[in-house]
Design a protein around this motif. Structure first.
Motif, mmCIF file in Angstrom:
data_model
loop_
_atom_site.group_PDB
_atom_site.id
_atom_site.type_symbol
_atom_site.label_atom_id
_atom_site.label_comp_id
_atom_site.label_asym_id
_atom_site.label_seq_id
_atom_site.Cartn_x
_atom_site.Cartn_y
_atom_site.Cartn_z
ATOM 1 N N ALA A 114 0.831 -1.208 0.000
ATOM 2 C CA ALA A 114 0.000 0.000 0.000
ATOM 3 C C ALA A 114 0.864 1.257 0.000
ATOM 4 O O ALA A 114 0.524 2.262 -0.649
ATOM 5 N N PHE A 115 1.986 1.220 0.706
ATOM 6 C CA PHE A 115 2.886 2.379 0.697
ATOM 7 C C PHE A 115 3.476 2.610 -0.693
ATOM 8 O O PHE A 115 3.745 3.758 -1.087
ATOM 9 N N ALA A 120 3.431 5.877 -5.804
ATOM 10 C CA ALA A 120 3.094 6.111 -7.209
ATOM 11 C C ALA A 120 2.129 7.283 -7.370
ATOM 12 O O ALA A 120 2.138 7.975 -8.400
ATOM 13 N N ALA A 121 1.320 7.500 -6.332
ATOM 14 C CA ALA A 121 0.348 8.596 -6.382
ATOM 15 C C ALA A 121 0.893 9.883 -5.757
ATOM 16 O O ALA A 121 0.177 10.892 -5.688
#
Length: 306
Positions: A114-115, A120-121
């Motif tokens: 998730a990190f 990426a975002a």
């Protein structure tokens, strides 16, 4: 002269000296062997399927040993020729698979995947995650890989319980029986599956056992997909009650649109537990010992069917 076949040129090139009176040959089991009457030991390719290939193995009348590169052997026994012994790859993948079991648990609990999505975002979210230390880990399956997994989780300061088909004392550990799993599940934070696939273990982890796990428990499967009732697991994941970290699935590979592609709280790797740069050297170590046993007339190692 007895022939030992290896499926790739690389393996023959890296094998080293062979005992007098033994010949190495490259054979990928994609066509009949040119000298079937002389083949004594055959190492199957790492990924082996197709009924036509099994016929080529059956056509080896002097075959003494069919060597599998995998720890699992349920896929081979129904097709192996009755006149040959079958050996599995016990010892080849212990470290690789144990590493992945711990890595999957850490990836899920510490939200590592998730990190990376956040990265990426362009999102910096220093949220609190769950530690592996002090977790109650139940390892189901206590062969060589199961022992390696238990040792690594103990090194991570987990409280480890091990389970196998029969209860016993082994390696200084109390091994519990499968029948105790429903009781053990109630106090399990991380359930790690590494048991062989047999009639007894198929869907061993069913809806009832999953329901017995506490809220927030993690299921790590590095065994076989069919050890778990996939529909029951998907239901728990979709509810958000459990998490899963899976190296194996049922079906495998996952079909397009399968729910496990999109379930929450899920980490997925494509059956790579025994697929690292250690696989070839460890396989060669085992095959050198098997070839020496052939030359000296000694019993083969890791025989699972004679």
């Amino acid at each position: 002269m007895p022939i030992v076949t290896l499926p790739f040129v690389e393996l023959v090139d890296r094998f080293g000296p062979v005992p007098d009176g033994v010949e190495l040959d490259v054979w990928d089991v994609e066509a009949p062997h040119a000298r079937p009457d002389e083949v004594a030991v055959t190492l199957l390719p790492f990924y082996f399927a197709g009924r036509h290939r099994w016929q080529y193995v059956h056509d080896l009348p002097e075959l003494q040993l069919l060597q599998l590169p995998s720890a699992g052997y349920e896929h081979a026994l129904p097709h192996a020729p009755g006149h040959a012994q079958v050996a599995n790859g016990r010892g080849i993948h212990d470290d690789e698979t144990a590493e992945l079991a711990v890595g999957l648990a850490l990836t899920s609990l510490r939200e590592i995947a998730a990190f990376q999505t956040d990265r990426a975002a362009g999102v910096w979210d220093a949220r609190v995650t769950r530690s592996l230390a002090d977790r109650r880990v139940t390892v189901v399956g206590y062969g060589a890989i199961g022992a390696a997994i238990a040792t690594r989780f103990e090194a991570m300061r987990c409280d480890v319980t091990v389970v196998a088909r029969t209860a016993r004392e082994q390696d200084g550990r109390q091994v519990h029986a499968f029948g105790e799993l429903p009781t053990l599940a109630a106090s399990t934070d991380v359930l790690v599956l590494i048991t062989p696939l047999t009639d007894e273990t198929e869907r061993l982890v069913d809806a009832d056992l999953l329901a017995a796990l506490p809220d927030g428990a993690l299921v790590v499967n590095v065994a076989r997909g069919r050890v778990v009732d996939t529909d029951a697991l998907v239901a728990e994941l979709q509810r958000g009650r459990l998490s899963a970290a899976l190296d194996v699935t049922e079906p495998e590979p996952l079909s397009a649109g399968h729910p496990l592609w999109a379930t929450p709280n899920t980490v997925l790797t494509p059956h790579v537990g025994g697929n690292t740069d250690l696989s070839v050297p460890r396989t060669l170590e085992l095959m050198r010992r098997q070839v020496t046993a052939l030359a000296e007339g000694r019993p083969f190692e890791n025989v699972v069917h004679a």
